[in-house]
Scaffold this motif. Structure first.
Motif, PDB file in Angstrom:
ATOM      1  N   SER A 357       0.810  -1.225   0.000  1.00  0.00           N
ATOM      2  CA  SER A 357       0.000   0.000   0.000  1.00  0.00           C
ATOM      3  C   SER A 357       0.841   1.272   0.000  1.00  0.00           C
ATOM      4  O   SER A 357       0.639   2.149  -0.857  1.00  0.00           O
ATOM      5  N   PRO A 358       1.796   1.420   0.917  1.00  0.00           N
ATOM      6  CA  PRO A 358       2.621   2.635   0.860  1.00  0.00           C
ATOM      7  C   PRO A 358       3.468   2.712  -0.407  1.00  0.00           C
ATOM      8  O   PRO A 358       3.706   3.812  -0.929  1.00  0.00           O
ATOM      9  N   SER A 359       3.905   1.568  -0.925  1.00  0.00           N
ATOM     10  CA  SER A 359       4.693   1.570  -2.162  1.00  0.00           C
ATOM     11  C   SER A 359       3.860   2.050  -3.338  1.00  0.00           C
ATOM     12  O   SER A 359       4.328   2.833  -4.175  1.00  0.00           O
ATOM     13  N   ILE A 360       2.612   1.595  -3.413  1.00  0.00           N
ATOM     14  CA  ILE A 360       1.723   1.993  -4.501  1.00  0.00           C
ATOM     15  C   ILE A 360       1.440   3.487  -4.453  1.00  0.00           C
ATOM     16  O   ILE A 360       1.545   4.201  -5.458  1.00  0.00           O
ATOM     17  N   VAL A 361       1.103   3.994  -3.281  1.00  0.00           N
ATOM     18  CA  VAL A 361       0.739   5.411  -3.148  1.00  0.00           C
ATOM     19  C   VAL A 361       1.957   6.303  -3.390  1.00  0.00           C
ATOM     20  O   VAL A 361       1.849   7.363  -4.022  1.00  0.00           O
ATOM     21  N   SER A 362       3.111   5.877  -2.912  1.00  0.00           N
ATOM     22  CA  SER A 362       4.332   6.650  -3.145  1.00  0.00           C
ATOM     23  C   SER A 362       4.649   6.743  -4.635  1.00  0.00           C
ATOM     24  O   SER A 362       4.971   7.822  -5.153  1.00  0.00           O
ATOM     25  N   ALA A 363       4.547   5.612  -5.342  1.00  0.00           N
ATOM     26  CA  ALA A 363       4.820   5.610  -6.782  1.00  0.00           C
ATOM     27  C   ALA A 363       3.782   6.426  -7.533  1.00  0.00           C
ATOM     28  O   ALA A 363       4.101   7.144  -8.494  1.00  0.00           O
ATOM     29  N   LEU A 364       2.539   6.344  -7.090  1.00  0.00           N
ATOM     30  CA  LEU A 364       1.467   7.109  -7.720  1.00  0.00           C
ATOM     31  C   LEU A 364       1.714   8.616  -7.563  1.00  0.00           C
ATOM     32  O   LEU A 364       1.623   9.380  -8.544  1.00  0.00           O
ATOM     33  N   LYS A 365       2.054   9.036  -6.360  1.00  0.00           N
ATOM     34  CA  LYS A 365       2.288  10.456  -6.085  1.00  0.00           C
ATOM     35  C   LYS A 365       3.482  10.982  -6.895  1.00  0.00           C
ATOM     36  O   LYS A 365       3.380  12.041  -7.541  1.00  0.00           O
ATOM     37  N   SER A 366       4.581  10.250  -6.879  1.00  0.00           N
ATOM     38  CA  SER A 366       5.771  10.724  -7.578  1.00  0.00           C
ATOM     39  C   SER A 366       5.552  10.798  -9.084  1.00  0.00           C
ATOM     40  O   SER A 366       6.027  11.725  -9.749  1.00  0.00           O
ATOM     41  N   THR A 367       4.802   9.847  -9.634  1.00  0.00           N
ATOM     42  CA  THR A 367       4.537   9.860 -11.076  1.00  0.00           C
ATOM     43  C   THR A 367       3.625  11.022 -11.453  1.00  0.00           C
ATOM     44  O   THR A 367       3.845  11.694 -12.474  1.00  0.00           O
ATOM     45  N   LEU A 368       2.613  11.279 -10.644  1.00  0.00           N
ATOM     46  CA  LEU A 368       1.713  12.399 -10.926  1.00  0.00           C
ATOM     47  C   LEU A 368       2.444  13.738 -10.830  1.00  0.00           C
ATOM     48  O   LEU A 368       2.081  14.702 -11.513  1.00  0.00           O
ATOM     49  N   GLU A 369       3.478  13.789 -10.003  1.00  0.00           N
ATOM     50  CA  GLU A 369       4.268  15.017  -9.879  1.00  0.00           C
ATOM     51  C   GLU A 369       5.233  15.193 -11.059  1.00  0.00           C
ATOM     52  O   GLU A 369       5.478  16.313 -11.516  1.00  0.00           O
ATOM     53  N   LYS A 370       5.748  14.076 -11.564  1.00  0.00           N
ATOM     54  CA  LYS A 370       6.778  14.140 -12.612  1.00  0.00           C
ATOM     55  C   LYS A 370       6.199  14.199 -14.025  1.00  0.00           C
ATOM     56  O   LYS A 370       6.820  14.760 -14.935  1.00  0.00           O
ATOM     57  N   ARG A 371       5.048  13.589 -14.216  1.00  0.00           N
ATOM     58  CA  ARG A 371       4.493  13.446 -15.559  1.00  0.00           C
ATOM     59  C   ARG A 371       3.257  14.326 -15.733  1.00  0.00           C
ATOM     60  O   ARG A 371       2.406  14.419 -14.835  1.00  0.00           O
ATOM     61  N   THR A 372       3.137  14.909 -16.895  1.00  0.00           N
ATOM     62  CA  THR A 372       1.929  15.662 -17.207  1.00  0.00           C
ATOM     63  C   THR A 372       0.802  14.696 -17.559  1.00  0.00           C
ATOM     64  O   THR A 372       1.045  13.517 -17.853  1.00  0.00           O
ATOM     65  N   ARG A 373      -0.395  15.195 -17.547  1.00  0.00           N
ATOM     66  CA  ARG A 373      -1.545  14.374 -17.936  1.00  0.00           C
ATOM     67  C   ARG A 373      -1.370  13.846 -19.358  1.00  0.00           C
ATOM     68  O   ARG A 373      -1.658  12.678 -19.642  1.00  0.00           O
ATOM     69  N   GLN A 374      -0.867  14.677 -20.240  1.00  0.00           N
ATOM     70  CA  GLN A 374      -0.673  14.256 -21.624  1.00  0.00           C
ATOM     71  C   GLN A 374       0.379  13.160 -21.727  1.00  0.00           C
ATOM     72  O   GLN A 374       0.229  12.212 -22.515  1.00  0.00           O
ATOM     73  N   GLN A 375       1.431  13.258 -20.931  1.00  0.00           N
ATOM     74  CA  GLN A 375       2.450  12.205 -20.932  1.00  0.00           C
ATOM     75  C   GLN A 375       1.875  10.879 -20.430  1.00  0.00           C
ATOM     76  O   GLN A 375       2.208   9.813 -20.951  1.00  0.00           O
ATOM     77  N   LEU A 376       1.033  10.963 -19.423  1.00  0.00           N
ATOM     78  CA  LEU A 376       0.387   9.747 -18.922  1.00  0.00           C
ATOM     79  C   LEU A 376      -0.493   9.110 -19.986  1.00  0.00           C
ATOM     80  O   LEU A 376      -0.480   7.889 -20.181  1.00  0.00           O
ATOM     81  N   LEU A 377      -1.260   9.923 -20.668  1.00  0.00           N
ATOM     82  CA  LEU A 377      -2.233   9.407 -21.631  1.00  0.00           C
ATOM     83  C   LEU A 377      -1.590   8.889 -22.916  1.00  0.00           C
ATOM     84  O   LEU A 377      -2.149   7.982 -23.566  1.00  0.00           O
ATOM     85  N   THR A 378      -0.444   9.431 -23.292  1.00  0.00           N
ATOM     86  CA  THR A 378       0.182   9.051 -24.561  1.00  0.00           C
ATOM     87  C   THR A 378       1.048   7.812 -24.364  1.00  0.00           C
ATOM     88  O   THR A 378       2.179   7.882 -23.878  1.00  0.00           O
TER      89      THR A 378
END
Length: 388
Positions: A357-378
């Motif tokens: 659980s903490p690993s998932i949330v940590s990775a989720l938070k860091s990715t949302l901070e580093k990547r734009t919405r467009q980068q995620l979607l493409t």
């Protein structure tokens, strides 16, 4: 501004695994939790488990009534369609930044369809596994290709996703949150669980979890009858739990009801155990039997022997606690005897150490901070070793 992480849960089983992730999201600065409950949670037939969610204190942002109560393939398809319609309206109202889902149940097709059409990023927990005897196999891989971030239980599953073309940066090895749930859930004693179930758990006892094998509907009744015959001949006690809502579940429920009526002095039939009683049962019974993923994922945590019947879980990574057998009553009985003889012997733990659980949330938070919405979607189709 905090990123809105919208968690979708469609059944008690996936909520028990998502609960600890929800708590991690709540306490993580920069993230805002949204929670949607749908499908089996709103069905009285399956225990109206929306109430169990409310009892945790979590706020439910939306309740999506989508389950067409027919337990047929047509009903399942209609549920997916109704769910897509309802979730589109819900997502439009909540405006999430990313949707988080777990597993391989059919209601996830509704989530994936709505997210894809509305260009909402989706994160998936539990990809890379295989279950060759159920439609869950196709659903899991469909959800993988519709998702933009992946949280998997081990390196093998992660490599499978990369082999499916998922970019390396999208795949995180976190372990399974199922193990978090087992480790963190308070346990009750053998004596107290015995009182709640109306059985004496000092006697040989089996926990039964059996679901329709959706890729073999023509043999469902015959296979269920063989399973019931084997359980009838077992001299120990039976803790019977309802199946999921897949096509054919009504026949299994009726068969369990007849079995319980005939052997009520040594059996109990419960629509849903709830997480505390379920985890405590894994700790206190002698073995598990059926065709549930719990036999392969959760049972090894307590070194609990598990009889895996038929092909529903075929291909899923299993530890040495699992005894697989054919669908006829004689084979099932032999496997039950083997499980009793095996006892709670040490076995491997291929699904993690309880820290997902903490690993998932940590990775989720860091990715949302580093990547734009467009980068995620493409998404790019990336095969390891191919020229970039």
């Amino acid at each position: 501004m905090a990123s809105k992480v919208c968690v979708f849960t469609g059944s008690r089983s996936d909520f028990d695994r998502l609960y600890w992730i929800c708590l991690e999201i709540q306490k993580t600065e920069g993230l805002e939790l949204q929670l949607i409950a749908g499908n089996m949670h709103l069905s009285p037939e399956y225990g109206l488990t929306i109430n169990a969610i409310r009892e945790t204190g979590l706020h439910v942002d939306a309740e999506v009534d989508m389950l067409v109560s027919s337990a047929t393939s047509v009903g399942t398809a209609k549920t997916v369609g109704l769910g897509t319609l309802s979730l589109a309206e819900t997502f439009n109202r909540l405006q999430p930044d990313i949707i988080l889902v777990l597993g391989d149940r059919f209601e996830l097709l509704s989530v994936a369809s709505a997210c894809t059409c509305m260009t909402i990023p989706m994160a998936h927990i539990g990809g890379g596994q295989t279950t060759e005897g159920a439609m869950d196999e196709q659903i899991r891989h469909m959800v993988t290709k519709a998702s933009h971030l992946h949280f998997v239980a081990n390196e093998m599953f992660g490599q499978r996703l990369k082999n499916m073309g998922e970019e390396v940066w999208r795949v995180f090895i976190t372990g399974s949150p199922s193990i978090d749930s087992l480790m963190r859930t308070p346990k009750i004693t053998t004596e107290d669980l015995s009182k709640e179930l109306g059985l004496d758990l000092a006697r040989p006892t089996a926990l039964v979890a059996y679901h329709p094998a959706t890729l073999d509907p023509l043999n469902l009744e015959a296979h269920t009858n063989q399973f019931i015959e084997a359980l009838s001949q077992f001299e120990g006690q039976l803790v019977l739990t309802y199946p999921n809502g897949d096509p054919g579940s009504e026949y299994i429920i009726k068969s369990f009801q007849k079995l319980d009526a005939a052997h009520g002095d040594r059996s109990v039939l419960i629509p849903t155990l709830g997480i505390t009683r379920f985890v405590s049962a894994l700790l206190h019974v002698d073995f598990m039997i059926g065709n549930s993923s719990s036999a392969l994922i959760e049972a090894p945590t307590f070194n609990l022997p598990a009889v895996n019947v038929g092909d529903r879980q075929k291909g899923r990574l299993a530890s040495s606690n699992v005894i697989s057998c054919a669908q006829d009553s004689a084979s099932i009985l032999r496997a039950m005897q083997e499980a009793m003889a095996l006892g709670k012997s040490p076995c491997g733990k291929p699904y993690g150490d309880g820290k997902a659980s903490p690993s998932i949330v940590s990775a989720l938070k860091s990715t949302l901070e580093k990547r734009t919405r467009q980068q995620l979607l493409t998404k790019k189709f990336s095969i390891p070793g191919e020229d970039k």
